[in-house]
Design a protein around this motif. Sequence first.
Motif, PDB file in Angstrom:
ATOM      1  N   THR A 119      -8.070   1.859  -3.612  1.00 37.30           N
ATOM      2  CA  THR A 119      -9.449   2.331  -3.537  1.00 37.30           C
ATOM      3  C   THR A 119      -9.499   3.439  -2.490  1.00 37.30           C
ATOM      4  OG1 THR A 119     -10.015   0.735  -1.823  1.00 37.30           O
ATOM      5  CG2 THR A 119     -10.358   0.037  -4.117  1.00 37.30           C
ATOM      6  N   GLY A 165       1.871   5.560  -7.189  1.00 36.42           N
ATOM      7  CA  GLY A 165       0.660   5.436  -7.987  1.00 36.42           C
ATOM      8  C   GLY A 165       0.430   4.010  -8.449  1.00 36.42           C
ATOM      9  N   PRO A 166      -0.563   3.808  -9.298  1.00 38.52           N
ATOM     10  CA  PRO A 166      -0.911   2.470  -9.754  1.00 38.52           C
ATOM     11  C   PRO A 166       0.263   1.765 -10.440  1.00 38.52           C
ATOM     12  CG  PRO A 166      -2.647   4.013 -10.318  1.00 38.52           C
ATOM     13  CD  PRO A 166      -1.484   4.824  -9.821  1.00 38.52           C
ATOM     14  N   GLY A 225      -4.403  -0.181  -8.293  1.00 34.85           N
ATOM     15  CA  GLY A 225      -4.391   1.105  -7.605  1.00 34.85           C
ATOM     16  C   GLY A 225      -5.184   1.013  -6.322  1.00 34.85           C
ATOM     17  N   ILE A 235      -7.469  -2.389  -2.649  1.00 35.74           N
ATOM     18  CA  ILE A 235      -6.932  -2.061  -3.973  1.00 35.74           C
ATOM     19  C   ILE A 235      -7.918  -2.553  -5.015  1.00 35.74           C
ATOM     20  CG2 ILE A 235      -4.519  -2.102  -3.223  1.00 35.74           C
ATOM     21  CD1 ILE A 235      -4.206  -4.803  -4.606  1.00 35.74           C
ATOM     22  N   CYS A 251      -1.542  -8.913  -2.857  1.00 38.12           N
ATOM     23  CA  CYS A 251      -2.487  -8.213  -3.735  1.00 38.12           C
ATOM     24  C   CYS A 251      -3.839  -8.909  -3.725  1.00 38.12           C
ATOM     25  CB  CYS A 251      -1.928  -8.103  -5.149  1.00 38.12           C
ATOM     26  SG  CYS A 251      -0.584  -6.908  -5.289  1.00 38.12           S
ATOM     27  N   LYS A 308      -6.825   4.070   0.482  1.00 39.11           N
ATOM     28  CA  LYS A 308      -6.153   5.343   0.755  1.00 39.11           C
ATOM     29  C   LYS A 308      -6.309   5.726   2.228  1.00 39.11           C
ATOM     30  CE  LYS A 308      -6.750   7.021  -3.939  1.00 39.11           C
ATOM     31  NZ  LYS A 308      -7.514   7.916  -4.815  1.00 39.11           N
ATOM     32  N   LEU A 347       2.023   1.920  -3.495  1.00 39.65           N
ATOM     33  CA  LEU A 347       0.940   2.442  -4.332  1.00 39.65           C
ATOM     34  C   LEU A 347       0.638   3.893  -3.994  1.00 39.65           C
ATOM     35  CD1 LEU A 347      -1.421  -0.667  -4.454  1.00 39.65           C
ATOM     36  CD2 LEU A 347      -0.038   0.264  -6.325  1.00 39.65           C
ATOM     37  N   THR A 353       0.832  -1.212   0.000  1.00 40.77           N
ATOM     38  CA  THR A 353       0.000   0.000   0.000  1.00 40.77           C
ATOM     39  C   THR A 353       0.864   1.259   0.000  1.00 40.77           C
ATOM     40  OG1 THR A 353      -0.255  -0.116   2.406  1.00 40.77           O
ATOM     41  CG2 THR A 353      -2.019  -1.065   1.065  1.00 40.77           C
ATOM     42  N   ALA A 384      -6.998  -1.050 -11.829  1.00 38.30           N
ATOM     43  CA  ALA A 384      -7.175   0.287 -12.393  1.00 38.30           C
ATOM     44  C   ALA A 384      -7.086   0.285 -13.915  1.00 38.30           C
ATOM     45  CB  ALA A 384      -6.130   1.240 -11.813  1.00 38.30           C
ATOM     46  N   VAL A 430      -2.997  -3.394 -13.879  1.00 39.48           N
ATOM     47  CA  VAL A 430      -2.436  -2.278 -13.124  1.00 39.48           C
ATOM     48  C   VAL A 430      -3.332  -2.108 -11.903  1.00 39.48           C
ATOM     49  CG1 VAL A 430      -1.920   0.192 -13.137  1.00 39.48           C
ATOM     50  CG2 VAL A 430      -1.529  -1.185 -15.197  1.00 39.48           C
TER      51      VAL A 430
END
Length: 106
Positions: A90, A41-42, A88, A72, A63, A94, A37, A34, A75, A86
């Motif tokens: 959620t 980023g993604p 990213g 996640i 993952c 975040k 990410l 995390t 994306a 890819v």
Amino acid sequence: MNTAFQPSGNEVKRAAFSDHRRSGKLSASRGLVTASLVSKGPMTRNQLADATGLPLASICGRCRELLDMDYIEVAGMSADSPARQVLGLTESGKALAVEAAKGVAS
């Protein structure tokens, strides 16, 4: 050889996973994913493995767990050949990352 008292392969795997989870390494691995990410980023699973230094097998497991927990999401797909997912964060992912960062900072 008497195998009546030998644990099965699945029993050994479950015990090893349980030991790994109790050691805190599982949470640390999720935190690395995390955090990567958040900062970069993604990324694909391969990129996450490079960024964190964790083996790809560990990244794939973490993952899967993070996808199942809705931290996640997929994306998109990479433009590479073969195309890779890819991943990213959620909104809940975040929020989790922000809380984890606050815990580390204090």
